[in-house]
Design a protein around this motif. Sequence first.
Motif, PDB file in Angstrom:
ATOM      1  N   UNK A 256     -29.906 -59.349  58.231  1.00 36.55           N
ATOM      2  CA  UNK A 256     -29.809 -60.748  59.225  1.00 36.55           C
ATOM      3  C   UNK A 256     -28.193 -60.867  59.658  1.00 36.55           C
ATOM      4  N   UNK A 257     -27.361 -60.051  59.247  1.00 38.59           N
ATOM      5  CA  UNK A 257     -26.074 -60.206  59.736  1.00 38.59           C
ATOM      6  C   UNK A 257     -25.806 -60.129  61.137  1.00 38.59           C
ATOM      7  N   UNK A 258     -26.836 -59.389  62.103  1.00 36.08           N
ATOM      8  CA  UNK A 258     -26.671 -59.538  63.154  1.00 36.08           C
ATOM      9  C   UNK A 258     -27.119 -60.899  64.040  1.00 36.08           C
ATOM     10  N   UNK A 259     -27.459 -61.722  63.497  1.00 37.19           N
ATOM     11  CA  UNK A 259     -27.927 -63.168  64.194  1.00 37.19           C
ATOM     12  C   UNK A 259     -27.215 -64.267  63.603  1.00 37.19           C
ATOM     13  N   UNK A 280     -19.149 -52.200  60.784  1.00 37.07           N
ATOM     14  CA  UNK A 280     -18.649 -52.131  62.328  1.00 37.07           C
ATOM     15  C   UNK A 280     -19.513 -52.872  63.348  1.00 37.07           C
ATOM     16  N   UNK A 281     -19.043 -53.160  64.605  1.00 33.59           N
ATOM     17  CA  UNK A 281     -19.443 -54.004  65.408  1.00 33.59           C
ATOM     18  C   UNK A 281     -21.072 -53.706  65.543  1.00 33.59           C
ATOM     19  N   UNK A 282     -21.364 -52.492  65.650  1.00 30.32           N
ATOM     20  CA  UNK A 282     -22.941 -51.984  65.864  1.00 30.32           C
ATOM     21  C   UNK A 282     -23.651 -52.038  64.777  1.00 30.32           C
ATOM     22  N   UNK A 283     -23.208 -52.584  63.613  1.00 33.68           N
ATOM     23  CA  UNK A 283     -23.764 -53.033  62.408  1.00 33.68           C
ATOM     24  C   UNK A 283     -24.472 -54.486  62.548  1.00 33.68           C
ATOM     25  N   UNK A 284     -23.605 -55.404  63.098  1.00 34.64           N
ATOM     26  CA  UNK A 284     -23.390 -56.812  62.837  1.00 34.64           C
ATOM     27  C   UNK A 284     -23.505 -57.294  64.307  1.00 34.64           C
ATOM     28  N   UNK A 346     -33.440 -70.600  53.200  1.00 31.55           N
ATOM     29  CA  UNK A 346     -33.216 -71.574  54.335  1.00 31.55           C
ATOM     30  C   UNK A 346     -32.958 -70.511  55.608  1.00 31.55           C
ATOM     31  N   UNK A 347     -32.172 -69.581  55.210  1.00 25.73           N
ATOM     32  CA  UNK A 347     -31.701 -68.480  56.174  1.00 25.73           C
ATOM     33  C   UNK A 347     -32.726 -67.822  56.962  1.00 25.73           C
ATOM     34  N   UNK A 348     -33.865 -67.399  55.957  1.00 23.75           N
ATOM     35  CA  UNK A 348     -34.812 -66.498  56.724  1.00 23.75           C
ATOM     36  C   UNK A 348     -35.562 -67.423  57.503  1.00 23.75           C
ATOM     37  N   UNK A 387     -37.412 -52.601  68.889  1.00 27.95           N
ATOM     38  CA  UNK A 387     -36.817 -51.868  67.519  1.00 27.95           C
ATOM     39  C   UNK A 387     -35.550 -52.878  67.204  1.00 27.95           C
ATOM     40  N   UNK A 388     -34.905 -53.571  68.438  1.00 27.49           N
ATOM     41  CA  UNK A 388     -33.650 -54.271  68.032  1.00 27.49           C
ATOM     42  C   UNK A 388     -34.283 -55.573  67.232  1.00 27.49           C
ATOM     43  N   UNK A 389     -35.384 -56.440  67.560  1.00 26.40           N
ATOM     44  CA  UNK A 389     -35.740 -57.034  66.977  1.00 26.40           C
ATOM     45  C   UNK A 389     -36.230 -56.824  65.502  1.00 26.40           C
ATOM     46  N   UNK A 390     -36.645 -55.618  65.279  1.00 22.63           N
ATOM     47  CA  UNK A 390     -37.251 -55.156  64.001  1.00 22.63           C
ATOM     48  C   UNK A 390     -36.007 -54.699  63.202  1.00 22.63           C
ATOM     49  N   UNK A 391     -34.903 -54.558  63.802  1.00 16.95           N
ATOM     50  CA  UNK A 391     -33.681 -54.331  63.092  1.00 16.95           C
ATOM     51  C   UNK A 391     -33.398 -55.312  61.868  1.00 16.95           C
ATOM     52  N   UNK A 392     -33.539 -56.531  62.474  1.00 14.07           N
ATOM     53  CA  UNK A 392     -33.514 -57.664  61.595  1.00 14.07           C
ATOM     54  C   UNK A 392     -34.521 -58.600  61.143  1.00 14.07           C
TER      55      UNK A 392
END
Length: 535
Positions: A256-259, A280-284, A346-348, A387-392
């Motif tokens: 969840x570090x990408x949201x 990297x910025x592609x990770x997050x 709370x994060x989830x 898949x982008x949504x699935x990533x997190x």
Amino acid sequence: MQDKTMTGGQALVRLLANYGVDTVFGIPGVHTLELYRGLPGSGIRHVLTRHEQGAGFMADGYARVSGKPGVCFVITGPGVTNAATAIGQAYADSIPMLVISSVNHLASLGMGWGILHETQDQRSMTAPITAFSAVALSTEDLPELVARAYAVFDSERPRPVHISVPLDVLAAPIERDWSNDVVRGAGRGLPAADVLDQAAAKLASAKRPMIIAGGGALAAGAALQRLSTQLAAPFFTSVAGKGLLPMGDPLNAGSTLCVEPGWQLISEADVVLAVGTEMADTDYWRERLPINGELLRVDIDPRKLNDVYPCAVALQGDADQTARALLARLPTTPRPPEAAREKVAALLQAVKRGHGPLQSMHRAILDRIEAELPANAFISSDMTQLAYTGNYAYRSRAPRSWLHPTGYGTLGYGLPAGIGAKFGAPQRPGLVLVGDGGFLYTAQELATAVEELDSPLVVLLWNNDALGQIRDDMLSLDIEPIGVLPRNPDFALLAQAFGCTVNQPKNLDELQTDLRNGFKRNGVTLIELKHAYAC
């Protein structure tokens, strides 16, 4: 007795078999015949792909699921350039891959004579996207170059290696039988004891420690879970590290570090332990994470220890060994976990509340997938909004179960990588998540899947009749959408022509039924889900 008739190509194949290679992906050509002469009786299975890019992606998927280097054979020139995108993807995501190609005769190299498949300098084309790229100038170079490749795979940051073999070297008789000369790397080792002491002291005194783990930590799951528990530290992963903690672990903050909620929580840490992630910025999905506390980095690659994120303590070494060494230096009594668990819960919840209409639609599809996905299955995903949504938002049950082309971000990855993963773990059912745009990059690999696979592979084609992400990006920037609404083929007829079983569900209930049946069917099932039916 030495086999006087064995050529360089034959001996090379035998050597690969002795290194444990059981599968190679490729397309035979006039320049690789001596490699193919060596395959019969070697114990290595050859998988015929329909494009060299597919061979590279299959080798990538094989490596991600199995943990072993994926291997492909490609021809001189166009074979190498066709495979280059897959090599670049593997380089960006630190995937071990061995690319063996031919190259023109030694006397012709760099001469510009206009011979078949000629390039000015084939090695230099792959040098920037490999750990190293080399040309074997004699048969005696081959065992040394393969040993160097496995030293990278075993002892360094695992990345692709390309070995070019001139035609006359492939065909030349070997002077001695080196096909048993297997040399394995020494392993990755531990940081210095004083550095471990410094890191452990900072972790022990931290008030709000947190952990981030990436693809370089896939073998360290058990030790990292113990660290997380001992420290009461929320545990994040990059997309490559999905599944490192069990789904039900109350400290598992997922990818969840990408949201925004993930960014907010990591900003509260006073000490962050980052293990096997280049951050990297592609990770997050942002240039820089808001890390306000001290950063401790564990990585095998010294270049990552002080790049975008300078660290307080740099621990160069193996992720699992380092995590265990840190555990041994920490107090044995775990910290009270309640506050950290509440933060993660709370994060989830905040992540779920933050879903917009499109992400909510994706979440509904992903929920149906989760309900039917066999416990040991993997998911190979393409560059597509689902898949982008699935990533997190999708929580993997185990490591090596969510394959995604994170760093390079190439379209066309999902299907061939999923096929390759089936060879890396034949007992595991596979699901491919792919959009209509990315599917057409590598749709021809359905022929390989139908020909070769006798266990379940389900291809879920998310068809919104658009390059959806680019269309949305154009609209958000007030750019008139151009080139993002292609005319698609009849995907059902296309898949049937390849020999797939095809389903076209009209709603989510039908999708769930089709998924269930697909995972029971030995062979390839294509499920085309239209955007309109998922609304």
